[in-house]
Design an enzyme around this catalytic site. Structure first.
Site, PDB file in Angstrom:
ATOM      1  N   TYR A  92       0.822  -1.211   0.000  1.00 21.31           N
ATOM      2  CA  TYR A  92       0.000   0.000   0.000  1.00 21.31           C
ATOM      3  C   TYR A  92       0.853   1.257   0.000  1.00 21.31           C
ATOM      4  CZ  TYR A  92      -4.156   2.798   1.157  1.00 21.31           C
ATOM      5  OH  TYR A  92      -5.207   3.695   1.134  1.00 21.31           O
ATOM      6  N   SER A 188       1.469  -7.789   1.600  1.00 20.64           N
ATOM      7  CA  SER A 188       0.452  -6.873   2.093  1.00 20.64           C
ATOM      8  C   SER A 188      -0.551  -6.564   0.970  1.00 20.64           C
ATOM      9  CB  SER A 188       1.101  -5.610   2.661  1.00 20.64           C
ATOM     10  OG  SER A 188       0.158  -4.855   3.382  1.00 20.64           O
ATOM     11  N   GLN A 189      -0.674  -5.303   0.532  1.00 14.06           N
ATOM     12  CA  GLN A 189      -1.560  -5.024  -0.594  1.00 14.06           C
ATOM     13  C   GLN A 189      -1.171  -5.879  -1.797  1.00 14.06           C
ATOM     14  OE1 GLN A 189      -3.099  -0.961  -2.407  1.00 14.06           O
ATOM     15  NE2 GLN A 189      -1.118  -1.449  -3.321  1.00 14.06           N
ATOM     16  N   ASP A 274       0.275  -9.410  13.818  1.00 12.21           N
ATOM     17  CA  ASP A 274       0.060  -8.418  12.769  1.00 12.21           C
ATOM     18  C   ASP A 274      -1.127  -7.527  13.130  1.00 12.21           C
ATOM     19  OD1 ASP A 274      -0.293  -7.001  10.405  1.00 12.21           O
ATOM     20  OD2 ASP A 274       0.047  -8.743   9.117  1.00 12.21           O
ATOM     21  N   HIS A 303       3.458  -6.893  11.083  1.00 17.17           N
ATOM     22  CA  HIS A 303       3.188  -6.874   9.647  1.00 17.17           C
ATOM     23  C   HIS A 303       4.443  -7.053   8.787  1.00 17.17           C
ATOM     24  CE1 HIS A 303       0.533  -6.368   6.303  1.00 17.17           C
ATOM     25  NE2 HIS A 303       1.144  -5.296   5.860  1.00 17.17           N
TER      26      HIS A 303
END
Length: 327
Positions: A92, A188-189, A274, A303
């Site tokens: 992100y 992640s994203q 996370d 994360h």
């Protein structure tokens, strides 16, 4: 940060409470057909990146609605023939980065296509070069999570998911790519995008998704204490009468729903501390995933996830799925 989510035995069986929209398949079929109708062949130009072991090409390819999307195509220097290729998506606010940020995969003999995220590219040290030419209504703190969130057709992630799917089309059209040995990967994203692509096409050889975002929205926006899910929570705190409308839109983009259609072998990872992508939301996508799958768990990480330890796992796993570069 403690392990705050569900206990292990519940995580193993947890499923999202979100339900698939009745027109989910038709929505994505139409979306992709319309953008493929505007498709144009990718353009690639060799650039000087200061690297002796990796060749780098500046790529522009056809994304959502024919919008141009930028990417870096990297290959081990001096290697002839078609190579197994990994299409990579960004976290992100990150972009494709600079030409020399090659990573470990080209050194292992793989070609990579590093995809820009339209409108993003100002975070995490990875700059971007792809604008998002489409307007949007009110959004929370200018974030991408709420741009157009009241309408599935206008939602930002409709464009981003489509770019991600069509990036595989672009990879296949590039010289030196083994079209039958393509994997997708992201963190992640980027991990969420990899899962979405795996769910929206049936021709991938492998999928790697680390601490994936964009999974199980109804739970994530009530549980995450950091990161982009808070944009949705903040928006709904102001727009109290729009909860149902927002959740209805998110149902078209929830990887905990979409992965029920995924068939390619997948390697995923989750971190049990996370606070950005709660462990249960990752498990929701993993438990729904219909293809062969493996999950690596990092009990004491936030994360950042497995990082270099996960990369070592991926190198071994990817070689089994794609074969060696000279296979």
């Amino acid at each position: 940060m403690p392990q705050y989510d569900l206990p292990d035995h519940e995580l193993r069986h947890y499923r999202t409470r979100a339900t698939a929209p009745v027109d989910l398949e038709a929505f994505w079929s139409t979306t992709l057909e319309e953008s493929r109708a505007a498709w144009w062949a990718p353009k690639a130009e060799l650039v000087e990146a200061g690297l002796t072991l990796v060749e780098v090409y500046d790529v522009s390819f056809s994304g959502f609605g024919g919008d141009p999307v930028r990417a870096w195509y990297r290959r081990p220097a001096g290697v002839e023939g078609d190579l197994p290729t990994v299409v990579r998506y960004q976290g992100y606010t990150g972009g494709r980065g600079l030409p020399h940020q090659a990573g470990f995969l080209p050194l292992a003999g793989y070609a990579t296509l590093e995809i820009d995220s339209r409108g993003q590219g100002t975070g995490g040290g990875y700059v971007g070069d792809t604008p998002d030419p489409h307007g949007h209504g009110p959004s929370y703190l200018g974030g991408f999570m709420t741009r157009g969130v009241l309408d599935k057709d206008d939602y930002y992630f409709r464009r981003l998911y489509t770019d991600a799917v069509l990036a595989v089309d672009a990879a296949r059209a590039l010289p030196g790519v083994a079209a039958d040995r393509i994997a997708v990967h992201g963190v992640s994203q980027g991990g969420g995008l990899a899962l979405a692509v795996a769910s929206l096409r049936t021709d991938l050889r492998a999928v790697m998704a680390d601490v994936p975002f964009l999974c199980d929205f109804p739970r994530a926006i009530t549980l995450a204490t950091e990161g982009p899910y808070l944009e949705l929570a903040g928006y709904l705190a102001s727009h109290r009468d729009q909860v149902d409308a927002v959740l209805a839109t998110l149902g078209y983009f929830d990887c905990a729903i979409l992965t029920g259609a995924a068939t390619a072998p997948a390697l995923m990872s989750v971190a049990l501390m996370d606070t950005v992508c709660p462990p249960s939301t990752v498990h929701a996508a993993y438990n729904a995933y219909a293809g062969p799958k493996d999950l690596r768990t990092y009990p004491f990480n936030d994360h950042e996830g497995g990082q270099f330890h996960q990369e070592a796992v991926q190198l071994e796993w990817l070689a089994r799925q794609l074969g060696s570069a000279d296979a």
